[in-house]
Design an enzyme around this catalytic site. Structure first.
Site, PDB file in Angstrom:
ATOM      1  N   GLN B 198      35.182  11.724  37.179  1.00  0.00           N
ATOM      2  CA  GLN B 198      34.215  13.075  36.550  1.00  0.00           C
ATOM      3  C   GLN B 198      35.160  14.121  35.919  1.00  0.00           C
ATOM      4  O   GLN B 198      34.580  14.946  35.298  1.00  0.00           O
ATOM      5  CB  GLN B 198      33.648  13.756  37.782  1.00  0.00           C
ATOM      6  CG  GLN B 198      32.440  12.870  38.459  1.00  0.00           C
ATOM      7  CD  GLN B 198      32.066  13.413  39.886  1.00  0.00           C
ATOM      8  OE1 GLN B 198      32.015  12.939  40.685  1.00  0.00           O
ATOM      9  NE2 GLN B 198      31.364  14.591  39.652  1.00  0.00           N
ATOM     10  N   PHE B 229      28.962  12.145  42.131  1.00  0.00           N
ATOM     11  CA  PHE B 229      28.235  13.223  43.357  1.00  0.00           C
ATOM     12  C   PHE B 229      29.455  13.949  43.679  1.00  0.00           C
ATOM     13  O   PHE B 229      29.167  14.450  44.939  1.00  0.00           O
ATOM     14  CB  PHE B 229      27.586  12.440  44.511  1.00  0.00           C
ATOM     15  CG  PHE B 229      26.570  11.319  44.024  1.00  0.00           C
ATOM     16  CD1 PHE B 229      25.535  11.465  43.506  1.00  0.00           C
ATOM     17  CD2 PHE B 229      27.050  10.047  44.238  1.00  0.00           C
ATOM     18  CE1 PHE B 229      24.762  10.532  42.957  1.00  0.00           C
ATOM     19  CE2 PHE B 229      26.163   8.827  43.844  1.00  0.00           C
ATOM     20  CZ  PHE B 229      24.929   9.067  43.243  1.00  0.00           C
ATOM     21  N   GLU B 233      35.592  13.505  41.315  1.00  0.00           N
ATOM     22  CA  GLU B 233      35.983  14.766  40.725  1.00  0.00           C
ATOM     23  C   GLU B 233      37.446  14.738  40.806  1.00  0.00           C
ATOM     24  O   GLU B 233      38.410  15.106  39.775  1.00  0.00           O
ATOM     25  CB  GLU B 233      35.326  15.909  41.210  1.00  0.00           C
ATOM     26  CG  GLU B 233      35.833  17.342  40.603  1.00  0.00           C
ATOM     27  CD  GLU B 233      34.911  18.405  41.002  1.00  0.00           C
ATOM     28  OE1 GLU B 233      34.159  18.262  41.578  1.00  0.00           O
ATOM     29  OE2 GLU B 233      35.620  19.623  40.731  1.00  0.00           O
ATOM     30  N   ARG B 311      32.463  28.668  48.437  1.00  0.00           N
ATOM     31  CA  ARG B 311      30.938  28.242  48.163  1.00  0.00           C
ATOM     32  C   ARG B 311      30.312  28.321  49.229  1.00  0.00           C
ATOM     33  O   ARG B 311      29.036  28.879  49.392  1.00  0.00           O
ATOM     34  CB  ARG B 311      30.832  27.160  47.434  1.00  0.00           C
ATOM     35  CG  ARG B 311      29.412  26.894  46.854  1.00  0.00           C
ATOM     36  CD  ARG B 311      29.333  25.885  45.709  1.00  0.00           C
ATOM     37  NE  ARG B 311      29.600  26.387  44.492  1.00  0.00           N
ATOM     38  CZ  ARG B 311      28.774  27.016  43.546  1.00  0.00           C
ATOM     39  NH1 ARG B 311      27.434  27.029  43.702  1.00  0.00           N
ATOM     40  NH2 ARG B 311      29.191  27.462  42.261  1.00  0.00           N
ATOM     41  N   ARG B 343      28.208  16.950  45.694  1.00  0.00           N
ATOM     42  CA  ARG B 343      27.005  17.722  45.470  1.00  0.00           C
ATOM     43  C   ARG B 343      26.615  19.005  46.442  1.00  0.00           C
ATOM     44  O   ARG B 343      26.192  18.687  47.523  1.00  0.00           O
ATOM     45  CB  ARG B 343      25.991  16.761  45.639  1.00  0.00           C
ATOM     46  CG  ARG B 343      24.531  17.096  44.641  1.00  0.00           C
ATOM     47  CD  ARG B 343      23.809  15.920  44.692  1.00  0.00           C
ATOM     48  NE  ARG B 343      22.600  15.776  43.644  1.00  0.00           N
ATOM     49  CZ  ARG B 343      21.994  14.853  43.310  1.00  0.00           C
ATOM     50  NH1 ARG B 343      21.765  13.526  44.055  1.00  0.00           N
ATOM     51  NH2 ARG B 343      21.180  14.811  42.250  1.00  0.00           N
ATOM     52  N   PHE B 345      28.911  21.184  47.047  1.00  0.00           N
ATOM     53  CA  PHE B 345      30.472  21.539  47.057  1.00  0.00           C
ATOM     54  C   PHE B 345      30.474  22.600  48.098  1.00  0.00           C
ATOM     55  O   PHE B 345      30.906  23.857  47.891  1.00  0.00           O
ATOM     56  CB  PHE B 345      30.498  22.321  45.776  1.00  0.00           C
ATOM     57  CG  PHE B 345      31.797  22.464  45.406  1.00  0.00           C
ATOM     58  CD1 PHE B 345      32.750  21.341  45.237  1.00  0.00           C
ATOM     59  CD2 PHE B 345      32.651  23.580  45.379  1.00  0.00           C
ATOM     60  CE1 PHE B 345      34.230  21.485  44.645  1.00  0.00           C
ATOM     61  CE2 PHE B 345      33.886  23.624  44.971  1.00  0.00           C
ATOM     62  CZ  PHE B 345      34.873  22.608  44.654  1.00  0.00           C
ATOM     63  N   ALA B 513      29.660  21.037  39.419  1.00  0.00           N
ATOM     64  CA  ALA B 513      28.953  22.296  39.715  1.00  0.00           C
ATOM     65  C   ALA B 513      27.601  22.547  39.011  1.00  0.00           C
ATOM     66  O   ALA B 513      27.329  23.487  38.563  1.00  0.00           O
ATOM     67  CB  ALA B 513      30.184  23.535  39.207  1.00  0.00           C
ATOM     68  N   GLU B 718      22.963  19.924  41.714  1.00  0.00           N
ATOM     69  CA  GLU B 718      23.033  20.268  42.968  1.00  0.00           C
ATOM     70  C   GLU B 718      22.119  20.819  43.873  1.00  0.00           C
ATOM     71  O   GLU B 718      21.742  20.350  44.851  1.00  0.00           O
ATOM     72  CB  GLU B 718      24.525  20.892  43.293  1.00  0.00           C
ATOM     73  CG  GLU B 718      25.677  20.414  42.759  1.00  0.00           C
ATOM     74  CD  GLU B 718      26.954  21.349  42.711  1.00  0.00           C
ATOM     75  OE1 GLU B 718      26.619  22.255  41.917  1.00  0.00           O
ATOM     76  OE2 GLU B 718      27.632  21.469  43.369  1.00  0.00           O
TER      77      GLU B 718
END
Lengths: 467, 782
Positions: B198, B229, B233, B311, B343, B345, B513, B718
């Site tokens: 990703q 998902f 990343e 987050r 997803r 985060f 994100a 997300e």
């Protein structure tokens, strides 16, 4: 059986004859497809649990005719496709997209697309059987769509298809599976057609391993990467592929796939119907056999509790002759059975009669897993209660999976129930006995305490649903 | 005709359904490619005392064995800090950690070689749970605090005060395509990487770091991913890195593809999280004070845990105004996989804590949970519409969505019907719940909020479209084609969407994100505007017009607003532009305006805007077994002016089902030795089609254009996942109906076992006198 081993197998993939040689017969169909450049078919798990590798295998259905059957190519040893026709996702667009492909494009049924070839092939197989519904893709995992767009695609192709080249091909292809003797990469694969040949092969090769649908053994090929020097396939053996129904009993050959049993026995044994509904997924039921589910003797096999509750009887054969054995005496310990070296399971017989003096039979099965669909049970239970005119219990079978080293009956409770009325009070007392009947283990699927609660609660649930 | 806003199927849909869409490991293998296989540690925590790889060379087909000594650059793939050793030489930090990698002519040879490698360990006791880590003072990263007002004082002043905790499980991404990377050396010291990542730029940077070469010698290309998902990343990096080291050492192309159980064992997951709270509230259910500790399970290394935790802390409030609030967060260090982006985060975990608290307050007061939710919504202007981190919610759509989904779902009538059903059924109970979602859109890390694009027009009028985002199924490429076609005024089939590659658009952000379309869409549009500005004078000249600014680019034609019948073809203008020596390629660039964050005070405007939604779910729970059936789902979700309603609906439906899996059936089980026992789909259960109800109704909020976002759209990746909190709360509602108690604790995931224990607890407490509410039956740990 041919005495000389062939060094080459032939099969038909997407209408093209392929010659397979110098590879081990335990190489999976999925590996073969991908290594031969047919990379449209994907590996999502290699365990037969995600359906990404689904292909359509032309095979006899319960009606004796050829059908497209969705199967997990990751579990199929390449030896098993000898003489067979396979279709993959690359082979169904005939000039333009196949209707199931077009429907998936139209509804947004693909997002990342990696599971899509498997869904396409499950839908394709169901399309020609007129069985396009949720169940036909319950063995296909999708992590992106939440399945709703796939369900919409399915509904677009759910009506009966037109005559097309793929349907024509079913009619033009021979149904019989021929015998195979293959040697590839120092491993042998035999597919005899007679039981006597099976028994002879077992004499010749004491190290031979029996295989039918390979939905359990296939994990050894695919996941554990074990090698097997000699495999003897039971798929084509005539004496193991029959179903015989009378008013008294049903006898099912050990190599009969579960999807055939599902089709042909629907309505005969409610508890069997129910368990087959929850048994794995379509791709597995198309390949898994009754004999395999019994022979592996897994304590969490789905069918043994049902068959125990129905007092099923096995017929076994070896070079020295045949014998019969109540299924209850077959399981000897964790994955151990009474099957002797050189012996095979021929059939399983289930009586349809109820106990003398009884006027009605209550029978049902239950399977509890973390996920309802396509999961291994935490506890499975099957109950069979015969009642007389006074509503007294004259025959009781309470069989469980997932609670001991083998599938097992609660014999003490069964005996205690005899002569008792089928009432809530009896059930409450039985529950207290059931709570101490077994000492299940805690494992990743559930705690021992939960299992104990289920053992008792499921019997009460049965009573509430079948008063 | 504009293509933005149309229900266009995925740009690769035909490739998907015909098996022609290629993924990393589907490509035609270059000659001489070697395969890698890891030697994995059989302990969760241990000291490595001895490594002997010599026996591996006895296996035919083994080419070489990679150890720490083979790393030309840094032996570390950490992304925020350097704490992620690639080849461990001293300690093992989690069960299954790769110690060395065997390189073989085939994967089989490498695997057989790996079986022969001898590693000796001195096992150490592992830390495997959040609570054990807290007890052992095992933390990593920095603690954080987000506060408004004075929670301590407000708690003392509150009418009622309750304390409690909720702990939730992590989640495996279970993308269908496992991690895969190919590295192809050119023999001149440059490396072409194909990776299912990703974040191609970060994969590039990490490979350059471990190889000790400049970034410009590494090109990372992502064809497409079979699902991401968040799990690709940062998690793609180490596997691409070991393949790169193999390519350096052997001079041959090298590939890594994880098998499913390896992927599940080796890669990070959603963070498990423990929330401990103290909540103050009024008789009417207004929450007046909240004090929360969040403990996120970071696993063995830091990875992306700090922003995940942040987050979570910024989403504890979900859609609710809490005047005095203090949220403290810490990352615990355990001997498990290094948990990562997934997803939402951290947002979902924070919001589950928030909804737990709302339900606790509601049941304590004997109020319907939906009433307490409504009473606490952000509303009005000023403080009551401002988050605890100081961001005013300028475009609050919660109440509007809420009333719409309640009406769509016949919520009030069904409440009554369900009450009747529950009165007449002793062994099964139904539950109904509605939950809101408010989710902040933008990377918390401000510098990630930028994007680039590169558009190349060829003289025949065909176009290559490059942008910095990756395609993992979310439909980003489809949306970018729609944006480009609309912005350039040509038909979509004129474009070829190029694989994401670091030699086309450099220094990209992760496609994460939910920001892919927002950021890259603006960059693509920017490039299109540049090209149009160059082409317009050419067209004007061709048409003998003197006002290029009046020209309209539409559907492959260019015409003047004043003389719409006098038009010329796009390719004619392109050809003329070439002849006139006008550049036919352009980059585009975008940075999100008006966002800032003060990490020292945890205050600012971290989000460009918020995405909203609400869901109503109904379940039926079986009192004998704890199994449940999801009966009906109704959703209203805000995607702004949808760029593509087909894609957006797919994101909403898919996100919901994935969230439902996390909260109800996907149970990660580690045993006492720290071995992951749920390492395959046979033991880790994600939803199948049969868990999804027939009645599943999604409505996109209408007339919802979001100002300042590409074509008025909104991020959608997300936020819908969190709509699934309605399933958890509906289950809790059904469990509550088995008795009459003022507190219904429920483990997460709400597996049949967890549900049955919750029912037993409700029954036991309902039968007993008051005062025993705190002596809870909890699920025995496995």
């Amino acid at each position: 059986m041919k005495q000389v081993l062939e060094s080459c197998l032939t099969a038909t993939i997407n209408g093209e004859t392929v010659r397979i040689q110098a590879i081990a017969p335990t190489t999976t169909l999925l590996e073969y497809l991908r290594q031969s450049g047919r990379v449209g078919t994907k590996e999502g798990c290699g365990d037969g649990d995600c359906g990404a590798c689904t292909v359509a295998l032309m095979a006899q259905g319960a009606d004796g005719k050829l059908h497209y059957q969705a199967v997990n190519s990751c579990l199929i040893p390449i030896g098993a496709i000898a003489g067979r026709h396979i279709l993959t996702v690359e082979g169904i667009a005939n000039g333009c997209l196949h209707p199931v492909q077009a429907a998936m494009v139209q509804t947004g049924g693909s997002q990342c697309g990696y599971c899509t070839p498997g869904f396409i092939m499950s839908l394709f197989a169901a399309y020609y059987d007129g069985t396009v519904n949720d169940a036909c893709v319950e063995g296909n995992l999708c992590r992106c769509t939440g399945y709703l767009a796939i369900r919409r695609a399915a509904s677009l192709v759910a009506s009966s298809p037109v005559q097309d080249v793929f349907r024509d091909r079913l009619a033009q292809t021979a149904t019989e599976l021929g015998e195979v003797s293959y040697d590839g990469a120092q491993s042998q694969f035999y597919r005899p057609t007679q039981l006597s040949e099976v028994l002879a092969l077992l004499q010749q090769h004491p190290n031979a391993t029996l295989v039918a649908g390979a939905t359990d053994l296939g994990l050894d090929f695919s996941h554990h990467r074990k090698s097997y020097p000699v495999l003897v396939s039971l798929e084509a053996v005539v004496e193991l592929n029959f179903m015989h129904q009378t008013t008294e009993a049903v006898e099912i050959g050990a190599a009969v796939p579960l999807s055939h049993i599902e089709d042909r026995l629907r309505g005969v044994f409610p508890s069997l119907d129910e368990m087959l509904y929850w048994f794995a997924a379509r791709q597995v039921r198309n390949r898994a056999t009754l004999g395999g589910n019994i022979g592996t003797a897994s304590p969490i096999g789905d069918l043994p509790p049902v068959l125990l509750a129905l007092d099923a009887e096995l017929k076994l054969a070896s070079a020295v002759g045949e014998r019969t054995l109540p299924l209850a005496n077959f399981f000897k310990g964790y994955r151990q059975t009474d099957l002797q070296p050189g012996e095979v399971i021929v059939s399983c017989k289930i009586a349809r009669t109820i106990a003398p003096g009884a006027v009605r039979r209550l029978s049902q099965s239950y399977k509890i897993g973390k996920r309802g669909t396509d999961d291994i049970s935490i506890v499975a239970a099957a109950f069979c209660i015969d009642l007389d005119e006074q509503n007294q219990i004259v025959h009781a079978r309470l069989a469980y999976g997932g609670v001991a080293a083998t599938p097992v009956r609660a014999i003490v409770v069964e005996q205690w129930l005899l002569g008792k009325p089928w009432t809530a009070e009896t059930i409450q007392q039985a529950k207290s006995h059931l709570k101490t009947a077994f000492t299940p283990l805690t494992d990743l699927r559930g705690s021992a305490e939960y299992r104990k609660l289920l053992i008792a609660n499921l019997f009460e649930k049965f009573f509430v649903e079948y008063p | 005709m504009t293509t933005v806003g149309q229900r266009k199927s995925h740009e690769s849909a035909t490739g998907h359904v015909s098996g022609k869409a290629l993924y990393t490991d589907d490509q035609r293998q270059p000659i001489g490619m070697v395969s890698l296989y890891p030697v994995t540690a059989p302990h969760a925590s241990a000291r490595i005392t001895h490594i002997d790889v010599s026996a591996a060379y006895g296996v035919a087909g083994v080419v070489t064995v990679l150890t720490a000594e083979d790393v030309p650059g840094e032996n570390d793939t950490g992304v925020i800090i350097r704490d992620e050793v690639l080849f461990p030489t001293e300690v093992i930090s989690y069960w299954g950690q790769a110690v060395v990698w065997v390189v073989g002519e085939t994967e089989t040879a490498a695997r057989l070689g790996a079986d022969r490698v001898v590693v000796h360990y001195e096992p150490l006791p592992p830390i495997l749970s959040i609570k054990d880590a807290i007890a052992a003072n095992s933390f990593q990263g920095q603690p954080l605090v987000v506060r408004r007002g004075d929670a301590t004082t407000a708690l003392q002043a509150a009418d009622f005060c309750l304390t409690g905790e909720v702990e939730m499980n992590g989640q495996d991404h279970f993308y269908l395509e496992t991690q895969a990377s190919w590295v192809i050396p050119d023999g001149e010291g440059n490396y072409q990487i194909y990776s299912s990542t990703q974040h191609p730029t970060e994969t590039q940077v990490i490979i350059a770091r471990v190889l000790g070469i400049p970034n410009n010698r590494v090109v990372v290309t992502c064809l497409r991913m079979g699902g991401g998902f968040g799990g690709k990343e940062s998690q793609a990096n180490p596997f691409a890195a070991v393949a790169a080291i193999a390519a350096v050492k052997t001079g041959r192309p090298a590939r890594v593809r994880l098998r499913r159980s390896q992927d599940m064992t080796l890669t990070g997951k959603r963070h498990g999280l423990l929330g401990q709270y103290q909540v103050g509230f009024s008789q009417e259910g207004h929450i007046t004070a909240l004090d929360v500790d969040l403990y996120a399970d970071g696993g063995w290394s830091l990875d992306l845990s700090p922003p995940v935790l942040l987050r979570a802390a910024l989403h504890v409030d979900n859609a609710y105004y809490i005047p005095d609030i203090e949220v403290r967060g810490q990352i615990v260090k355990t001997h498990k996989t290094s948990n990562t982006a997934f997803r939402g985060f951290g947002g979902p975990q924070g919001m589950v804590v928030g909804e737990e608290i709302i339900d606790r307050v509601a049941r304590f007061l004997g109020l319907p949970p939906e009433v307490v939710r409504e009473r606490n919504f952000y509303h009005g202007e000023g403080a009551t519409n401002t988050t605890h981190y100081g961001q005013e919610i300028f475009d609050n759509r919660i109440a509007c969505i809420w009333s719409q989904v309640k009406a769509n779902a016949n919520f009030a009538e069904r409440r009554i019907e369900i009450a009747h059903f529950n009165q007449s059924h002793s062994y099964k109970k139904r539950g109904l719940a509605i939950t809101p979602v408010k989710f902040g859109i933008s990377f918390n890390k401000t510098q990630y909020n930028q994007a680039g694009a590169l558009i190349l027009i060829y003289t025949d009028g065909s176009i290559q479209l490059n942008h910095g985002g990756t395609e993992m199924g979310q439909g980003l490429h489809t949306k970018m084609l729609q944006v480009a076609a609309s912005a350039l005024g040509v038909k979509i089939d004129r474009f070829r969407l190029m694989p994401t590659s670091t030699d086309k658009v450099p220094n990209t952000s992760a496609t994460a994100a939910s920001s892919g379309a927002d950021l890259n869409g603006q960059a693509v549009k920017d490039a299109c505007e540049t090209l149009k500005a160059r082409l317009a004078p050419v067209a004007a000249k061709l048409m003998n017009l003197d006002a290029p600014e009046d020209l309209v680019f539409e559907d492959g034609w260019i015409y003047s607003r004043s003389y719409p019948n006098d038009r010329i073809r796009f390719e004619q203008v392109v050809e003329q532009a070439y002849n006139d020596r006008v550049s036919l390629s352009a980059t585009g660039y975008y940075r999100t305006p008006n966002i800032y964050w003060d990490a020292a005070t945890s205050q600012g405007r971290p989000f460009y805007y918020f995405a909203y939604g609400a869901a109503v779910s109904e379940v039926e729970v079986d009192g004998f077994t704890g199994t449940f059936k999801l009966r009906q789902v109704d959703i209203v979700h805000d995607v702004g002016e949808s760029l593509n309603p087909l894609v957006d609906q797919g994101q909403i439906e898919g996100g919901f089902v994935q969230g439902m899996g996390w909260l109800t059936m996907e149970e990660l089980v580690w045993d006492a030795q720290g071995r992951l026992r749920s390492d395959a789909p046979s033991t880790y259960k994600i939803p199948t089609i049969s868990e999804v109800p027939e009645h599943f109704h999604v409505e996109l909020l209408q007339r919802a254009a979001q100002e300042g976002v590409i074509y008025g759209s909104k991020a959608v990746g997300e936020p819908p996942l969190m709509l699934a909190m309605s399933v958890r709360e509906a289950i809790r509602d059904a469990i509550a109906a088995f008795g009459a108690v003022d507190f219904v604790p429920l483990a997460s995931p709400a597996t049949p076992e967890a549900i049955l224990w919750a029912i037993e607890s409700v029954k036991a407490r309902s039968g007993a006198k008051s005062g025993v509410a705190e002596s809870l039956l909890v699920s025995p740990t496995v």
